[in-house]
Write an enzyme that holds these catalytic residues in place. Structure first.
Site, mmCIF file in Angstrom:
data_model
loop_
_atom_site.group_PDB
_atom_site.id
_atom_site.type_symbol
_atom_site.label_atom_id
_atom_site.label_comp_id
_atom_site.label_asym_id
_atom_site.label_seq_id
_atom_site.Cartn_x
_atom_site.Cartn_y
_atom_site.Cartn_z
ATOM 1 N N CYS A 166 0.807 -1.218 0.000
ATOM 2 C CA CYS A 166 0.000 0.000 0.000
ATOM 3 C C CYS A 166 0.842 1.270 0.000
ATOM 4 C CB CYS A 166 -0.985 -0.003 1.162
ATOM 5 S SG CYS A 166 -0.223 -0.217 2.785
ATOM 6 N N HIS A 214 -1.800 1.548 6.818
ATOM 7 C CA HIS A 214 -2.177 1.779 5.425
ATOM 8 C C HIS A 214 -1.683 3.148 4.975
ATOM 9 C CE1 HIS A 214 -4.225 0.908 1.777
ATOM 10 N NE2 HIS A 214 -5.238 1.743 1.940
ATOM 11 N N ASP A 246 -7.378 6.227 -3.264
ATOM 12 C CA ASP A 246 -6.670 5.050 -2.750
ATOM 13 C C ASP A 246 -6.480 4.076 -3.900
ATOM 14 O OD1 ASP A 246 -5.709 2.766 -1.546
ATOM 15 O OD2 ASP A 246 -6.975 2.927 0.218
#
Length: 640
Positions: free
Chosen positions: A204, A246, A261
């Protein structure tokens, strides 16, 4: 002199790129809790140590939090640097008073109202159709050498900052794979963009770092935002502490910050194989902040882009609506908390949707112990857990696709079980007629409610049926004499003036599922389940026999008045009365054969003796010129 001449023959263009945003370091110690690969959720993200990963990535790329990166390009005197010629980066980036480029901190004009006002899933007005050509182009661009060339190729068809960001987003979501192995490493190494382009894999923080770098090359302000997420490995109601798990991005467009995202936009991880699958998710592109906060909590509350901002405790306790909840047109759900305590053994959930939607549910992995009824704009679900304790409730929606997707999860706490509410195992979803049954050709039902109570164990249900539609019904109970062979024998179907009537006789007291199926007569294939009723009878004296067995020649407009019981008494004369169309002769055959006569009202009447026989048949002759009779009804005779 010659050397001096060479110096005069060139000009120096300097490109200043400054990262001056101070990211708050994560407080607390590293969490020792590791994600269990066998229990991975579908959405990516949710691993430990992202804050450190982001910082390591920045240092590898020369983006020190307190330093300045100076890139010097030397070109012939009359030549324009190709990078600046293509992107005009220096003109588009905001400069501070010293001339250095500095992304603006989020402020009041960036904030959106909380809670969500239902206006849009996006933080700015978008027409996704305007991106169709750009999306196709960007998804097909291949990475040849370095990042600069890739961005240059992507921006050939992008003419605004919004289109530049869109092209970068689409490329990353369609080309970069989530690296499960690397994501599970407790102290993993940061991913450099060159390595990501080579392997086309990352975690991520690699996604976020790559997205930020590409946006900055394209001349668009972008920040990487670390924080907590309700993603990979998230458990309903869990608390968040320690290192952030994250990372995502904030991008500056049209005078305002927006959230993206690309990790969660790219695909998902299979829960059984722990393998990544590309599955594009539009939801996480410029997501409305009031929706983004449901599963993203940034390290700095200003990056929530909300007024008022939410606390970490609110983030932990708020209901988590999965992205598919909004992708499939859901608006709200009640209760609004992830944990429900049953009241008198029952929990009720309602969902409001933009349009008619099909739903299903699972309680502890099974489609049992609940009544789900469809509404034109949502659904209502009543769940009756079979035991006390904690239960997992999952709700799925179909939307415009052919696949049901998980949209909500609740934890049920049950401290009382109502033993009187035991639902049949075969009671499937939905219960009761609805917009869906109308769509399938069943209209104007005599019983609009899903539950039918009968005191004597009998009921009659009717509805209009669209032309060319055949209806099939079956009765299901957990106890008693109903078997797969006889589940349709406790229902007798009649057709009168474009209405179908179902006469139902229950074999005993209890709860039964009456399932309704339809099929287009002219099309091959099986009948399709549409809905069911829940039939309830508390009378313990009820003991109705089956109806007579009917055969294929029992016509759509045939009508049986008597006898309705499929089991006849022995040694009796039994009266018969039925209406048949297009029939020349009707016979009732026991030990002997008895003809029926046609009266002035159009009914065939007569009687038959059951003496000396075990079965009685009704036979018809369709053509008077022929001698071949067809069976249409069959009765059994009680033993003497």
């Amino acid at each position: 002199m010659e050397r001096k001449k060479d110096i005069n023959a060139v000009s120096i263009d300097m490109l200043l790129i400054v990262h001056s945003e101070k990211r708050r370091a994560a407080q607390g110690t590293h969490s020792d809790q590791q994600a269990d690969p066998s229990a991975l959720l579908q959405r990516r993200g949710g691993f430990q140590g992202v804050g450190n990963g982001v910082r390591r990535w920045q240092k590898l790329e020369g983006n020190d939090l307190h330093g300045t990166q100076l890139t010097v390009e030397v070109h012939p005197q009359n030549a324009m640097p190709q990078l600046l010629k293509k992107f005009s980066l220096a003109k588009r980036l905001q400069a501070d008073k010293n001339g250095n480029t500095r992304p603006r901190q989020p402020g009041g004009k960036d904030a959106h109202a909380y809670p969500w006002d239902r206006s849009s899933l996006k933080s700015m007005s978008l027409d996704l159709q305007q991106f169709e050509k750009l999306d196709i182009y960007a998804s097909q661009v291949t990475a040849k050498s370095g990042l600069d060339e890739l961005v240059s190729d992507l921006l050939q068809e992008a003419h605004t900052d919004l289109e530049r960001v869109r092209a970068i987003w689409i490329w990353i979501c369609h080309h970069i794979e989530y690296d499960i192995v690397a994501a599970q490493e407790k102290d993993r190494q940061a991913f450099k963009p060159t390595d990501i382009l080579r392997t086309q894999k990352t975690n991520c923080d690699g996604y976020a770092g790559l997205f930020e770098r590409m946006c900055r090359i394209a001349g668009v302000q972008c920040m990487t935002v670390p924080g907590y997420s309700k993603g990979f490995g998230y458990r309903t109601g869990q608390s968040f502490s320690g290192e952030f798990d994250h990372a995502w991005n904030a991008v500056y467009l049209e005078g305002r910050w927006h959230l993206v995202d690309s990790t969660w936009g790219s695909g998902l991880v299979d829960t059984t194989t722990s393998k990544f699958t590309f599955l594009y998710n539009e939801f996480y592109f410029l997501t409305h902040p009031a929706l983004f906060i449901e599963d993203h909590f940034p390290d700095n509350k200003n990056w929530q882009l909300l007024k008022p901002p939410q606390s970490l405790r609110q983030f932990e306790n708020n209901m988590y609506h999965k992205s598919e909840f909004y992708n499939k047109g859901m608006l709200s759900a009640h209760p609004e908390t992830p944990m429900i305590r049953t009241v008198n053994g029952k929990a009720t959930v309602t969902i409001e949707s933009c349009a008619p939607t099909l739903f299903m549910f699972m309680l502890n992995g099974k489609q049992e112990h609940g009544l789900l009824s469809l509404r034109k704009n949502g659904m209502k679900l009543e769940v009756y857990p079979p035991t006390m304790g904690t239960h997992k409730l999952q709700i799925f929606a179909k939307g415009n696709s052919d696949i049901y997707s998980s949209v909500l999860e609740y934890t049920l706490k049950c401290n009382y079980v109502d033993m009187g509410v035991r639902l049949p195992t075969e009671l499937h979803q939905p219960v009761g007629p609805s917009w869906f049954s109308e769509q399938m050709g069943i209209m104007k039902p005599s019983h609009p409610d899903p539950i039918i109570h009968t005191s004597d164990g009998r009921c009659s249900i009717s509805f209009s049926v669209e032309e060319g539609i055949s209806v099939l019904a079956s009765l299901h109970g957990d106890d008693g004499p109903i078997t797969e062979e006889t589940q349709r024998r406790y229902i007798f179907q009649l057709h009168r003036e474009k209405r179908t009537e179902l006469k139902v006789q229950l074999p005993q007291a209890g709860k039964f599922a009456l399932k309704i199926f339809v099929k287009k007569r002219q099309e091959p294939g099986n009948y399709i389940f549409v809905f069911n009723y829940l039939l309830c009878c508390a009378n313990t004296k009820v003991n109705w026999p089956m109806f007579p067995e009917s055969f294929g020649n029992w016509g759509q407009d045939s009508e049986l008045l008597e006898p309705l019981s499929g089991v006849l008494p022995a040694n009796r004369h039994i009266p018969f009365k039925l209406k048949l169309h297009g029939i020349a002769k009707v016979l009732v055959k026991g030990q002997d054969t008895w003809p029926l006569t046609l009266n002035h009202e159009g009914y065939w009447e007569g009687s038959c003796s059951t003496a000396g026989c075990q079965e009685v048949y009704v036979m018809v002759l369709e053509n008077a010129n022929h001698s071949f009779y067809s069976y249409i009804l069959k009765y059994k005779v009680n033993a003497q």
